[in-house]
Design an enzyme around this catalytic site. Structure first.
Site: not given
Length: 268
Positions: A9, A11-14, A74, A126, A142
């Protein structure tokens, strides 16, 4: 010989990975800007991979690393992964419920039996906490932000119901927020207070939207997934408290941040 399988997966951050080896499921995550190192680690750790991808950056990962992989939509992957984890973690829930995916932003899905549909999205999530939190405090990271938020007092920044009514009895819970950040022009507040207020604003926004969605779709339960609640005790506690006030039963999944990756993985 059975090939090892993995779901990714991106994504935008991870970038989150779920892979199966010798019948056992393993979980791993990296910051998205470390994708080269992440994929190299995965290929070295688990050779002969068969991969499925999901997430906003899935096509980038496919083109660069896994041209023979398949991409799973997604929202489909998210809902399938949630169903899988509800059973795997022995969570009891009604047949009809909401999925609230709190990642970089937040998405809402309604599940009714075998059908699932995305119904709502918000830019509050987040990414808001880490980005705006860093602007408010100059703190980076974070973990550092969430730890500092736990030390703060939202009442030093937010105007609460009790601040308006003072000695009089208010019509609603006196600890509820009347106006987010309304005391921001005062001098006596700390970085921790600002982060506590920010975390509270995010929780309140998510709960209000969840409550409205639950009413419209006539469901009483919500499954919280996504990375934003991992290690973020102020956000988790605020979500629990406010959801209880609006009559929505919450379910947190232990591996909920991996729902998308699991959904991709089980689709291989």
């Amino acid at each position: 010989m059975l090939r090892n399988t993995a779901g990714i997966d991106a994504g935008g951050s991870l970038i989150k990975m779920v892979y199966q080896e010798n019948g056992r499921m393993h979980f791993k995550k990296f910051p998205i800007n470390e994708q080269d190192s992440a994929i190299s680690w995965l290929k070295m750790s688990v050779p002969s991979l068969k991969v499925s991808l999901t997430g906003g950056k899935a096509s980038v990962i496919q083109k660069k690393y896994f041209p023979e992989s398949q991409i799973i939509p997604e929202f489909q992957a998210t809902c399938e992964g949630t169903r899988f984890l509800l059973e795997a973690e022995n969570k009891t829930i009604e047949d009809n419920y909401l999925i609230v995916n709190i990642g970089t932003g937040t998405s809402w899905h309604v599940v009714k039996g075998d059908k699932a549909e995305r119904i709502l999205g918000s830019g509050i999530g987040g990414g808001t906490f880490t980005g705006l939190g860093s602007l408010l405090t100059k703190v980076r990271g974070y973990h550092q932000l969430t730890c500092l938020a736990e030390e703060g007092n939202k009442g030093h920044i937010d105007m609460l119901v009790k601040d308006i009514y003072e000695s009089a009895e208010g019509p609603i819970n006196e600890e509820l927020t009347a106006a987010n950040f309304a005391k921001g022009n005062r001098l006596k507040h700390s970085d921790a207070d600002r982060l506590a207020s920010l975390s509270n604003m995010i929780a309140e926004t998510i709960v209000l939207l969840t409550s409205q969605a639950a009413t419209i779709h006539q469901v009483k339960s919500a499954v919280i997934i996504g990375s934003a609640t991992v290690g973020n005790n102020p956000l988790r506690q605020a979500l629990k408290s406010y959801m209880n006030m609006v009559g929505v039963t919450l379910v947190f999944l232990e591996k909920g941040e991996y729902c998308g990756a699991i959904g991709a993985h089980i689709s291989v």
